[in-house]
Design an enzyme around this catalytic site. Structure first.
Site, PDB file in Angstrom:
ATOM      1  N   LYS A   1       0.771  -1.052   0.117  1.00 48.19           N
ATOM      2  CA  LYS A   1      -0.002  -0.017   0.003  1.00 48.19           C
ATOM      3  C   LYS A   1       0.784   1.438   0.148  1.00 48.19           C
ATOM      4  O   LYS A   1       0.466   2.112  -0.315  1.00 48.19           O
ATOM      5  CB  LYS A   1      -0.829   0.040   1.371  1.00 48.19           C
ATOM      6  CG  LYS A   1      -1.879  -1.121   1.388  1.00 48.19           C
ATOM      7  CD  LYS A   1      -2.542  -1.410   2.497  1.00 48.19           C
ATOM      8  CE  LYS A   1      -3.689  -2.619   2.522  1.00 48.19           C
ATOM      9  NZ  LYS A   1      -4.142  -2.513   3.816  1.00 48.19           N
ATOM     10  N   LEU A   2       2.115   0.958   0.627  1.00 44.81           N
ATOM     11  CA  LEU A   2       2.973   2.043   0.108  1.00 44.81           C
ATOM     12  C   LEU A   2       4.124   1.723  -0.484  1.00 44.81           C
ATOM     13  O   LEU A   2       4.589   0.572  -0.471  1.00 44.81           O
ATOM     14  CB  LEU A   2       3.571   2.481   1.761  1.00 44.81           C
ATOM     15  CG  LEU A   2       2.677   3.594   2.649  1.00 44.81           C
ATOM     16  CD1 LEU A   2       1.656   3.176   2.814  1.00 44.81           C
ATOM     17  CD2 LEU A   2       3.644   4.041   3.813  1.00 44.81           C
TER      18      LEU A   2
END
Length: 344
Positions: free
Chosen positions: A313-314
């Site tokens: 997600k990052l």
């Protein structure tokens, strides 16, 4: 003393190799009369523990406010009843939020303020008298949110507003996405606020409508707004399609060059913001979260952003910071300091 003994003594003072440690002494923050919020945040950088985390968060959020970053904001918890409404609305109006994910409760309380209701200062009763105090509030028709009071007649005003201004035009459309509901809510809030001459800002939903910023509310059923929508559905063609919102939010993620996530609180808004990147070609480049939930429980609300990196997600090289403290304290500090930074 022999040479060998002397050598051993000297060797006792030699430091072993240090790979993790680097020389960066803690300073002592100064708090003086007349300093700005930005200057205070800079002083936090001299200190350690939570102060250092907030300083880093300000630095990352200031970068997030650049023109080339698409910012997704998650907003959970009692942020509107506690008085954080204007901060979020101003961020939207000033172009610092490209999509907002929030709760039905925050939208409910935002609307109540926008159409003439008010939240009030209350107090937290001591544990011995808490039940008695809340029983009395119930008899008086007042709801308590920690140290905030809300008279129940404001919910009646809210229900009338939905049934007269918001739901009827949506019923003509039949099945709509939740984002369409929040858009219509913002439009109606702005119209009633102006028409009735309400002495209060029209609020978050209105600012989003006027600024063409989408608001997503994936757990709308878990609120008075969702409850009223369900009740209206019983006697009309109006209904909500939760999956259709995924299209526009995903499109925003796909089209963005750089992305940033500001996550206030946890729960569904936090996950909805972060999980978007699971179906995008890239992940968040910048991320800041403000939370009070600890990561040790394994729950999402307190999960670190480092953990989100493991899910993709990052970005691997993303800049991120987590601040573990009451968001009603940290959000104003974060926003004021970062906005001061970019205004210089």
């Amino acid at each position: 003393m022999s040479d060998d003994e002397s050598g051993d003594a000297d060797g006792a003072h030699e430091q072993p190799p240090r790979e993790a440690f680097h020389h960066d002494p803690i300073g002592h923050a100064e708090a003086r009369a007349g300093m700005t919020v930005g200057e205070l945040a800079e002083e936090y950088g001299e200190a350690g523990v939570g102060a250092a985390d907030l300083h880093e968060a300000v630095d990352i959020y200031a970068e997030m406010l650049g023109d080339d970053v698409t910012v997704m904001m998650g907003l959970a918890g009692a942020m509107v009843p506690s008085g954080m409404r204007r901060i979020v609305a101003d961020l939207i109006r000033d172009g610092h939020v490209d999509a907002l994910v929030t709760t039905g409760a925050n939208l409910t309380h935002d609307t109540i303020e926008g159409i003439g209701g008010k939240h009030h200062h209350g107090h937290v009763p001591d544990e011995e008298h808490e039940r008695e105090h809340d029983e009395q509030l119930r008899e008086e028709g007042v709801d308590r949110i920690y140290n905030v009071y809300l008279p129940q007649e404001h919910f009646a005003l809210f229900e009338s507003h939905l049934r007269e201004e918001v739901f009827p035009p949506l019923a003509e459309e039949g099945t709509v996405g939740i984002q369409r509901l929040t858009e219509k809510l913002g439009e109606a809030n702005a119209a009633v606020n102006e028409r009735e001459g309400i002495d209060e800002d029209p609020g978050i939903a209105a600012a989003a409508y006027e600024s063409d910023v989408p608001i997503y509310c994936p757990a709308v059923q878990d609120s008075v707004l969702g409850l009223q929508a369900w009740m209206y559905n019983q006697t009309s063609d109006f209904t909500l399609d939760a999956l259709s919102d995924m299209d526009t939010l995903t499109d925003q993620a796909f089209d963005a060059d750089r992305t940033g996530a500001l996550v206030v609180g946890g729960g569904v808004p936090k996950n909805y913001v972060l999980q978007t990147m699971l179906v995008a070609p890239e992940a968040y480049d910048l991320a800041v979260q403000l939370t009070m939930d600890p990561p040790q429980t394994g729950g999402l609300s307190g999960a670190t952003l480092e953990e989100a990196r493991s899910w993709g997600k990052l970005e691997t090289a993303a800049r991120n910071a987590s601040v573990y403290a009451d968001a009603t304290i940290t959000l104003p500090l974060l926003v004021a300091a970062a906005r001061e930074r970019i205004a210089d």
